[in-house]
Design a protein around this motif. Structure first.
Motif, PDB file in Angstrom:
ATOM      1  N   ALA A 116       0.668  -1.179   0.001  1.00 56.25           N
ATOM      2  CA  ALA A 116      -0.017   0.072   0.094  1.00 56.25           C
ATOM      3  C   ALA A 116       0.979   1.279  -0.048  1.00 56.25           C
ATOM      4  O   ALA A 116       0.486   2.182  -0.490  1.00 56.25           O
ATOM      5  CB  ALA A 116      -0.905  -0.062   1.396  1.00 56.25           C
ATOM      6  N   ARG A 160     -11.362 -10.506  -1.128  1.00 55.20           N
ATOM      7  CA  ARG A 160     -11.179  -9.477  -0.131  1.00 55.20           C
ATOM      8  C   ARG A 160     -10.333 -10.055   1.074  1.00 55.20           C
ATOM      9  O   ARG A 160      -9.461  -9.399   1.654  1.00 55.20           O
ATOM     10  CB  ARG A 160     -12.619  -9.545   0.773  1.00 55.20           C
ATOM     11  N   LEU A 208      -6.623  -9.994   0.024  1.00 61.30           N
ATOM     12  CA  LEU A 208      -6.106  -8.567   0.231  1.00 61.30           C
ATOM     13  C   LEU A 208      -5.869  -8.452   1.616  1.00 61.30           C
ATOM     14  O   LEU A 208      -4.521  -8.094   1.986  1.00 61.30           O
ATOM     15  CB  LEU A 208      -6.844  -7.803  -0.347  1.00 61.30           C
ATOM     16  N   LYS A 250      -1.665  -6.059   1.084  1.00 63.00           N
ATOM     17  CA  LYS A 250      -1.407  -5.454  -0.351  1.00 63.00           C
ATOM     18  C   LYS A 250      -2.527  -4.825  -0.892  1.00 63.00           C
ATOM     19  O   LYS A 250      -3.729  -5.064  -0.508  1.00 63.00           O
ATOM     20  CB  LYS A 250      -0.553  -6.507  -1.326  1.00 63.00           C
ATOM     21  N   VAL A 251      -2.448  -3.931  -1.975  1.00 62.97           N
ATOM     22  CA  VAL A 251      -3.578  -3.566  -2.556  1.00 62.97           C
ATOM     23  C   VAL A 251      -3.253  -4.080  -4.301  1.00 62.97           C
ATOM     24  O   VAL A 251      -2.359  -4.270  -4.560  1.00 62.97           O
ATOM     25  CB  VAL A 251      -3.605  -2.040  -2.512  1.00 62.97           C
ATOM     26  N   MET A 257      -6.849   1.332  -7.635  1.00 63.96           N
ATOM     27  CA  MET A 257      -6.457   0.622  -6.547  1.00 63.96           C
ATOM     28  C   MET A 257      -7.645   0.258  -5.721  1.00 63.96           C
ATOM     29  O   MET A 257      -8.494   0.946  -5.148  1.00 63.96           O
ATOM     30  CB  MET A 257      -5.610   1.668  -5.700  1.00 63.96           C
ATOM     31  N   ARG A 283      -8.687  -2.084  -2.402  1.00 64.20           N
ATOM     32  CA  ARG A 283      -8.248  -2.321  -1.037  1.00 64.20           C
ATOM     33  C   ARG A 283      -9.322  -2.491  -0.103  1.00 64.20           C
ATOM     34  O   ARG A 283     -10.424  -2.479  -0.514  1.00 64.20           O
ATOM     35  CB  ARG A 283      -7.672  -1.026  -0.404  1.00 64.20           C
ATOM     36  N   TYR A 301     -11.924  -2.093   2.814  1.00 62.84           N
ATOM     37  CA  TYR A 301     -12.361  -1.174   3.797  1.00 62.84           C
ATOM     38  C   TYR A 301     -13.575  -1.787   4.457  1.00 62.84           C
ATOM     39  O   TYR A 301     -14.531  -2.188   4.056  1.00 62.84           O
ATOM     40  CB  TYR A 301     -12.919   0.128   3.056  1.00 62.84           C
TER      41      TYR A 301
END
Length: 323
Positions: A98, A127, A130, A135-136, A151, A153, A155
């Motif tokens: 990231a 999901r 990751l 990492k993204v 990108m 990621r 959340y």
């Protein structure tokens, strides 16, 4: 939340149907343009320059203006026929740490929602992968008539995607940094560190838009026909260059007082002796002093040597024989 784009995430040979949803919203107060004389609305009308008449949205298309001013019509069919593999796909091209992504490159944020029951398993797999990799994912996708960089990621429990600017869209900060060479003293850095420590951290959820609140209160007062709230903001910055040490000290002191702390830290940092600047004059004085001291030591040594020569040597005491 209403989706703005339907497609799929391409993860190797895995395809995950998803829906793209806006993750943010603009809550700023919007205004209308009015005629100051009578308060009438000012509206923009789309007029054809050749016919000098207003046209409807159905009559409006796209065109590219060439260097000589010629307009080249571009139709939706022209754009849809372009060979863009990411037209309906978010194609993951790499996974990176990231911290490789500079915040300056980040753009609009979206949520990626699983598109139906069959998408739940591969969506969850991506999901969790990751999450575990820390990492993204870097991806390419097409939206609103152009290919973009994104990108992905995690959340909370969803996959979020930030639109990224292309590397060539980031301008080089040429001429932005100060031209003159500036030396920052240790004392100034210590006070800056103390100010940062005193201000500490904050929960971003506690922050809110004070300006928007003031605008809403002012509008509510005008609608109700009452008095407009008086401004309570701070004075305009003077733009004058202040004593940096004094400004830092006052900032630390004010921050500590707001937290009910003492100002001992400020006093301690202020009383610390500043390192003496190294200058040509200082070096010259030191050199002169060293030379003078060296001469005195040499003279003293010579005097001591002469006195030693003039003083007669004492006879050694006879050693006693053992019985």
């Amino acid at each position: 939340m209403r989706s703005i784009w339907n497609g799929a995430i391409s993860f190797g040979l895995v395809s995950i149907p998803i829906k793209l949803v806006n993750a943010t919203e603009n809550r700023s107060v919007s205004f209308r343009q009015i005629h100051l004389e009578d308060g009438g609305r000012i509206r923009y009308r789309k007029v054809c320059e050749l016919e000098e008449r207003e046209v409807t949205s159905a009559e409006i298309g796209k065109g590219y203006e060439d260097a000589d001013g010629t307009i080249v019509p571009i139709t939706e069919e022209d754009l849809s026929a372009l060979p863009i593999p990411t037209a309906r796909t978010i194609e993951i091209v790499a996974f990176v740490p990231a911290d490789r992504i500079d915040p300056l490159q980040m753009d609009t944020a979206y949520y990626l929602a699983a598109g139906g029951g069959p998408a739940a398993k591969p969506y969850t797999l991506l999901r969790e992968a990751l999450k575990r990799s820390n990492k993204v994912a870097i991806a390419k996708f097409a939206l609103r008539g152009r290919e973009r960089l994104g990108m992905l990621r995690v959340y909370d429990d969803v996959i979020a995607m930030h639109g990224l600017l292309w590397p060539d869209e980031i301008r080089v900060p040429e001429g932005v940094a100060p031209d003159a060479e500036v030396t920052v003293r240790e004392q100034e850095l210590d006070l800056a560190d103390a100010l940062m420590d005193t201000l500490g951290e904050i929960d971003l959820a506690d922050l809110h838009d004070d300006y928007r609140t003031a605008v809403e209160e002012m509008i509510a007062a005008k609608v109700a026909g009452g008095p407009v709230p008086a401004a309570t903001g701070s004075a305009e910055p003077s733009g004058k260059v202040l004593d940096l040490m004094a400004a830092l000290e006052n900032s630390v002191r004010a921050a500590k007082e707001s937290r009910g702390e003492t100002e001992g830290e400020v006093t301690r940092l202020r009383s610390r002796p500043a390192p003496k600047p190294k200058s040509t004059t200082a070096r010259k004085s030191t050199s002169t002093s060293t030379t003078s001291t060296s001469k005195k030591a040499t003279a003293k040594k010579s005097t001591a040597g002469a006195a030693k020569k003039q003083t007669p040597a004492k006879k050694a005491a006879p050693r006693r024989r053992s019985a």
